[in-house]
Design an enzyme around this catalytic site. Structure first.
Site, PDB file in Angstrom:
ATOM      1  N   ASP A 107      27.124  37.965  40.429  1.00 51.92           N
ATOM      2  CA  ASP A 107      27.799  39.336  39.463  1.00 51.92           C
ATOM      3  C   ASP A 107      28.018  39.431  38.129  1.00 51.92           C
ATOM      4  OD1 ASP A 107      27.799  40.162  42.064  1.00 51.92           O
ATOM      5  OD2 ASP A 107      30.312  39.636  42.347  1.00 51.92           O
ATOM      6  N   GLY A 108      28.122  37.783  37.525  1.00 49.22           N
ATOM      7  CA  GLY A 108      28.305  37.670  36.527  1.00 49.22           C
ATOM      8  C   GLY A 108      27.210  38.045  35.181  1.00 49.22           C
TER       9      GLY A 108
ATOM     10  N   ASP B 126      52.562  38.883  32.910  1.00 46.79           N
ATOM     11  CA  ASP B 126      51.751  38.178  32.061  1.00 46.79           C
ATOM     12  C   ASP B 126      50.464  38.926  30.996  1.00 46.79           C
ATOM     13  OD1 ASP B 126      52.741  35.286  32.461  1.00 46.79           O
ATOM     14  OD2 ASP B 126      51.258  34.822  33.836  1.00 46.79           O
TER      15      ASP B 126
ATOM     16  N   THR C 143      37.154  44.765  42.697  1.00 46.10           N
ATOM     17  CA  THR C 143      37.456  43.216  43.079  1.00 46.10           C
ATOM     18  C   THR C 143      37.369  42.612  42.531  1.00 46.10           C
ATOM     19  OG1 THR C 143      34.613  43.824  43.618  1.00 46.10           O
ATOM     20  CG2 THR C 143      36.091  45.007  45.648  1.00 46.10           C
ATOM     21  N   ALA C 144      37.350  42.419  41.159  1.00 42.31           N
ATOM     22  CA  ALA C 144      36.998  41.047  40.270  1.00 42.31           C
ATOM     23  C   ALA C 144      38.546  40.913  40.128  1.00 42.31           C
ATOM     24  CB  ALA C 144      36.380  42.115  39.308  1.00 42.31           C
TER      25      ALA C 144
END
Length: 293
Positions: A54-55, A167, A178-179
């Site tokens: 995916d990256g 945060d 989905t990430a």
């Protein structure tokens, strides 16, 4: 020899062909190399074959800051949610693509513009420097190395929505659901749904749930005036930089979606990815039926 010294000198890069097989050298000499950020790839590439995870697909998307050629993604990475094709079947798959028998999904991207208004918002001479980026997954504002909570104001169509105290915050596309956004408990959204996802990161509130807003909204995020520290901002995990009180990020729908070629169909590929890579609704055993009398 001149052959072993390299190729494609006209493109400013070379590949060392010393000690390579002669047949392979002949193939390499047909490869063209371009410089990232200097050559306009939109007018030179008609089709992309993405080999990796995916990256790798995110990186390919980042190379095209305007229109993107169709992408076929072969899975050679670790997760592969966005890469449905098996590399072992690449000859058959590429033939199907060239024959036009496969469809594709247009994955919406975000256009994020980072404005720096200088140290004083009231200063008429403050320099405004926009930097726009096409984002496939998400824009993330987080506290970085600062040990305290981050305070981010969110505006939708110039209407103040809320202040995120925690945060940080994620603005994601359906593809990005989905990430990183999935780790915040945000909904997993099909790629064809036209929306943004706003997901707080570890909010200091028991009632702050991730939400979805329509794709035609224009979102703006900036640090609250009472924020005690600066933050960091990143775009698809890249281009990380400081995010101070002088910065404003504007996020809207991009005019240039990412066309990803489908293996079986948009929804079929999506559900297959959920079940096989993310183990959605996975269960080791099924319920036993009640005994019939």
């Amino acid at each position: 020899s001149t052959r072993s010294s390299g190729i494609n000198a006209e493109y400013g890069q070379s590949i060392n062909t010393k000690n390579l097989d002669t047949e392979f050298i002949g193939l390499i000499e047909k490869i063209k190399v371009w410089k990232i950020g200097k050559d306009r790839l939109n007018n030179k590439i008609d089709f992309i074959a993405c080999l990796g995870g995916d990256g790798t697909l995110l990186y390919a998307s980042s190379l095209f800051q305007r229109s993107v050629p169709p992408i076929i993604a072969f899975s050679l990475g670790s997760l592969g949610f966005l890469t449905p094709f098996d590399f072992k079947e690449f000859p058959t798959t590429l033939n199907k693509v060239l024959k036009g028998t496969l469809g594709f999904t247009l994955r919406n991207r975000l256009e994020a513009t980072l404005w720096n208004k200088g140290s004083n918002d009231d200063d008429e001479d403050a320099v405004i420097v926009p930097e726009s980026l096409q984002v496939l997954n998400e824009v993330v504002i987080h506290r970085g190395i600062y040990s305290g909570v981050c305070m981010v104001d969110i505006y939708c169509d110039d209407f103040f929505v809320t202040t995120v105290i925690g945060d940080g915050v994620i603005v994601a596309t359906p593809t990005g659901s989905t990430a990183y956004a999935a780790a915040t408990g945000a909904s997993i959204v099909a790629p064809s749904v036209p929306c943004f996802i706003i997901a707080p990161i570890c909010p200091h509130s028991l009632s702050f749930r991730p939400i979805m807003v329509p794709l035609n909204c224009i979102l703006k995020c900036k640090l609250n005036n009472d924020a005690r520290g600066d933050a960091l901002i990143s775009f698809d995990g890249r281009h990380r930089q400081d995010f101070t009180k002088s910065h404003v990020v504007e996020i809207c729908a991009s005019e240039f979606p990412l066309p990803c070629i489908d293996k079986e169909g948009s929804m079929q590929d999506w559900f297959n990815g959920l079940q096989t890579t993310l183990q959605w609704n996975g269960r080791s055993a099924t319920q036993k039926p009640m005994d019939k009398k």
